[in-house]
Motif scaffolding. Structure first.
Motif, mmCIF file in Angstrom:
data_model
loop_
_atom_site.group_PDB
_atom_site.id
_atom_site.type_symbol
_atom_site.label_atom_id
_atom_site.label_comp_id
_atom_site.label_asym_id
_atom_site.label_seq_id
_atom_site.Cartn_x
_atom_site.Cartn_y
_atom_site.Cartn_z
ATOM 1 N N VAL A 1 -6.361 -0.219 0.276
ATOM 2 C CA VAL A 1 -5.770 0.784 1.162
ATOM 3 C C VAL A 1 -4.954 1.798 0.373
ATOM 4 O O VAL A 1 -5.063 3.011 0.563
ATOM 5 N N ASN B 1 -5.010 2.729 -2.888
ATOM 6 C CA ASN B 1 -5.798 3.638 -3.721
ATOM 7 C C ASN B 1 -6.608 4.611 -2.879
ATOM 8 O O ASN B 1 -6.697 5.803 -3.205
ATOM 9 N N ALA B 2 -7.215 4.123 -1.808
ATOM 10 C CA ALA B 2 -8.067 4.984 -0.990
ATOM 11 C C ALA B 2 -7.284 6.181 -0.452
ATOM 12 O O ALA B 2 -7.704 7.337 -0.577
ATOM 13 N N PHE B 3 -6.136 5.921 0.151
ATOM 14 C CA PHE B 3 -5.337 7.010 0.714
ATOM 15 C C PHE B 3 -4.644 7.822 -0.379
ATOM 16 O O PHE B 3 -4.582 9.056 -0.311
ATOM 17 N N GLY B 4 -4.109 7.141 -1.381
ATOM 18 C CA GLY B 4 -3.362 7.840 -2.426
ATOM 19 C C GLY B 4 -4.218 8.770 -3.256
ATOM 20 O O GLY B 4 -3.832 9.915 -3.523
ATOM 21 N N TYR B 5 -5.403 8.300 -3.658
ATOM 22 C CA TYR B 5 -6.261 9.131 -4.501
ATOM 23 C C TYR B 5 -6.771 10.350 -3.747
ATOM 24 O O TYR B 5 -6.792 11.466 -4.277
ATOM 25 N N VAL B 6 -7.201 10.138 -2.500
ATOM 26 C CA VAL B 6 -7.717 11.261 -1.711
ATOM 27 C C VAL B 6 -6.613 12.285 -1.455
ATOM 28 O O VAL B 6 -6.812 13.497 -1.605
ATOM 29 N N ALA B 7 -5.420 11.806 -1.082
ATOM 30 C CA ALA B 7 -4.317 12.719 -0.782
ATOM 31 C C ALA B 7 -3.903 13.507 -2.030
ATOM 32 O O ALA B 7 -3.654 14.725 -1.955
ATOM 33 N N ILE C 1 0.273 4.023 -2.780
ATOM 34 C CA ILE C 1 -0.060 5.410 -2.439
ATOM 35 C C ILE C 1 0.858 6.348 -3.227
ATOM 36 O O ILE C 1 0.417 7.365 -3.778
ATOM 37 N N PRO D 1 0.811 -1.223 0.000
ATOM 38 C CA PRO D 1 0.000 0.000 0.000
ATOM 39 C C PRO D 1 0.842 1.270 0.000
ATOM 40 O O PRO D 1 0.436 2.272 -0.597
#
Length: 312
Positions: free
Chosen positions: A253, A255-261, A131, A127
């Protein structure tokens, strides 16, 4: 429905419905591929065809979109995605089982998988690496657009990266026989950190396309090494479960954190450049972990040889 979406709510609802059904495809297909590898097949020669299809679509769709005038939110894109998944449906009807024994996994099996230190470390670095790949995976097209480059250049850039990826996948079996998996992952993470650090410094199309050659290490070497580590550390009857955990850690995990950030960074700075710099720094974390693991693993192997009388 994506072709007809006119608001964020409709767009999000359509994509959520799509994701519910698509999320398991990659893990299951890779589980079948790993079974073929254990039966003597070459994983790189299987996976390279996915890269080949991606390269053809990148060039072809890039030229097509440019010929249509480079329209913003061109409805042709979701229609082509739907056509691709229809083809995927037809091909999947021809797939058969691996013939290997399997059983329904239980929570105790998951705990057993997590007790393996190599597999556990993979679930940590995967992850983090993904990210760091988010600015490229989702915002590379925006990055190119902000530099005033047309869709055909984006298509050529993506195709160049995939060509490098295909080359690495084809020779991965030789690399895996010669080097430890941890060493290959360390090379991937180091090359990725350098790549993201250089990305914002490129303004013209030529340097950006040349830099795409690093994709062979960022994705090709990383993906082959990750699959090899899963194959080496996960028992055959739990392969789909192990692959699912790997995919959840990386794509879920990561994609969720990387895309939002990355999206927040773009909103704040109006450019993707800062996100690439941050990704380069983040990539040093999995690099350090893998170098540490490589030294520890090498020391353990040398100690084992000494105990068995094979080492000096």
């Amino acid at each position: 429905p994506l072709a007809l979406a006119g608001s964020f709510g409709t767009l999000f609802g359509s994509y959520l419905f799509f994701a519910l059904f698509s999320v398991g495809i990659g893990g299951l297909v890779d589980a079948v591929a790993i079974a073929r590898v254990r039966a003597g097949a070459h994983y790189g020669r299987i996976r390279v065809w996915g890269s080949f299809g991606y390269m053809l679509s990148s060039i072809g769709v890039g030229i097509w979109l440019t010929a249509r005038g480079g329209l913003a939110a061109d409805p042709l894109v979701p229609w082509l995605i739907s056509a691709g998944h229809l083809g995927l449906l037809l091909v999947s009807l021809q797939m058969r089982g691996t013939g290997e024994p399997s059983r329904r996994p239980h929570l105790a099996d998951v705990r057993a998988l997590l007790s393996d230190r190599r597999f556990r470390l993979l679930l940590i670095v995967a992850p983090l690496h993904w990210i760091g790949c988010a600015p490229y995976n989702v915002f590379f097209g925006i990055f190119m657009r902000d530099r005033g480059l047309p869709a055909r250049v984006l298509g050529v850039a993506l195709a160049t990266g995939v060509a490098a990826e295909m080359l690495v996948l084809l020779v991965f079996a030789r690399l895996a026989r010669r080097f430890r998996i941890e060493s290959l992952l360390a090379v991937s993470f180091a090359a990725t950190a350098l790549r993201w650090a250089l990305m914002p410094l490129c303004q013209g199309s030529t340097l950006l396309i040349v830099l795409q050659l690093f994709h062979g290490l960022t994705f090709g070497l990383y993906w082959g090494s990750g699959i090899a580590l899963v194959a080496a550390s996960v028992p055959s009857h739990l392969r789909a479960t192990g692959q699912a955990l790997y995919v959840v850690a990386m794509l879920g995990v990561g994609n969720a954190f990387g895309y939002v950030a990355t999206g927040l960074a773009y909103d704040v700075f109006g450019r993707v450049d800062r996100a690439f710099f941050a990704a380069a720094v983040l990539e040093l974390v999995p690099l350090g972990l893998m170098l540490w693991r490589g030294r520890a693993g090498g020391a353990q192997e040398r100690a084992a040889k000494v105990r068995s009388g094979d080492g000096a």
